[in-house]
Design a protein around this motif. Structure first.
Motif, PDB file in Angstrom:
ATOM      1  N   GLY A 131      91.287 -18.085  70.195  1.00  0.00           N
ATOM      2  CA  GLY A 131      91.772 -16.887  69.528  1.00  0.00           C
ATOM      3  C   GLY A 131      90.656 -15.878  69.419  1.00  0.00           C
ATOM      4  O   GLY A 131      89.532 -16.110  69.863  1.00  0.00           O
ATOM      5  N   ASN A 132      90.958 -14.765  68.826  1.00  0.00           N
ATOM      6  CA  ASN A 132      89.988 -13.689  68.700  1.00  0.00           C
ATOM      7  C   ASN A 132      89.027 -13.956  67.552  1.00  0.00           C
ATOM      8  O   ASN A 132      89.365 -14.626  66.579  1.00  0.00           O
ATOM      9  N   VAL A 133      87.829 -13.411  67.663  1.00  0.00           N
ATOM     10  CA  VAL A 133      86.832 -13.509  66.613  1.00  0.00           C
ATOM     11  C   VAL A 133      86.439 -12.092  66.226  1.00  0.00           C
ATOM     12  O   VAL A 133      86.111 -11.276  67.084  1.00  0.00           O
ATOM     13  N   SER A 134      86.472 -11.812  64.939  1.00  0.00           N
ATOM     14  CA  SER A 134      86.082 -10.500  64.441  1.00  0.00           C
ATOM     15  C   SER A 134      84.920 -10.697  63.485  1.00  0.00           C
ATOM     16  O   SER A 134      84.975 -11.551  62.602  1.00  0.00           O
ATOM     17  N   VAL A 135      83.862  -9.915  63.652  1.00  0.00           N
ATOM     18  CA  VAL A 135      82.669 -10.043  62.826  1.00  0.00           C
ATOM     19  C   VAL A 135      82.360  -8.695  62.204  1.00  0.00           C
ATOM     20  O   VAL A 135      82.337  -7.675  62.899  1.00  0.00           O
ATOM     21  N   THR A 136      82.104  -8.685  60.889  1.00  0.00           N
ATOM     22  CA  THR A 136      81.748  -7.422  60.233  1.00  0.00           C
ATOM     23  C   THR A 136      80.253  -7.310  59.976  1.00  0.00           C
ATOM     24  O   THR A 136      79.788  -6.278  59.534  1.00  0.00           O
TER      25      THR A 136
END
Length: 177
Positions: A131-136
């Motif tokens: 799946g997708n990975v989102s990092v802030t």
């Protein structure tokens, strides 16, 4: 009449409600207290104790139930999970959650799993994400310092990629497109 009094006393010796007085983590035992009744160190019930095991030791002053088979406090065991004024239910929300020391909260809702870990999360071992990975925040790969690891995105190596059509010398490449 005397038989009834004995029966109530026996039933009272089987199941008692009280609190944890002390915990011995190395031995995996706790002392139960209810009024003037104080148990010897006894085991507490965990969610699982086979090949898959949990370890959630009780807290001092946690409200519990002591089960004494045949009325024998020496052979008793502690049943946990009664919210109290000191340790109230952690949430009124329609979710499942685990609350721990130092602000740790793991919440499972219809939207997924949320882990709040103020001290951070450490994963030991390989990890695969489907799946997708989102990092802030920032991402760092410390193994790259020794040259034995790499970050690869869309088939392009971070440590081994080269830029074409660049004039040698002090010139710099343009911004990524």
């Amino acid at each position: 009449m005397e038989e009834d009094d004995d029966m109530h006393g026996l039933i009272g010796d089987l199941i008692r409600r009280g609190t944890i007085r002390s915990v011995d983590l190395l031995a995996g035992l706790a002392v139960f207290e209810a009024g003037e009744t104080v148990s010897p160190p006894l085991p507490w019930i965990e969610a699982a104790a086979g090949l898959f095991r949990t370890w959630t030791p009780p807290s001092v002053n946690e409200q519990v139930v002591l089960i004494c088979p045949e009325g024998d406090i020496e052979g008793g065991f502690i049943l946990r999970g009664l919210p109290s004024t000191q340790y109230p239910a952690p949430s009124q929300a329609h979710s499942h959650s685990i609350h721990g020391a130092d602000g740790l909260i793991m919440t499972l809702t219809g939207d997924g799993l949320v882990i709040t870990a103020p001290a951070g999360v450490v994963v030991e071992g390989d990890m695969a994400v489907s799946g997708n990975v989102s990092v802030t925040g920032d991402i760092s790969a410390t193994g790259m310092v020794t040259g034995d690891s790499d970050v690869v995105g869309a088939g392009i190596s971070l440590k081994d990629h080269i830029h074409g059509n660049v004039q040698s010398g002090p010139a710099k490449t343009g911004a990524p497109e």
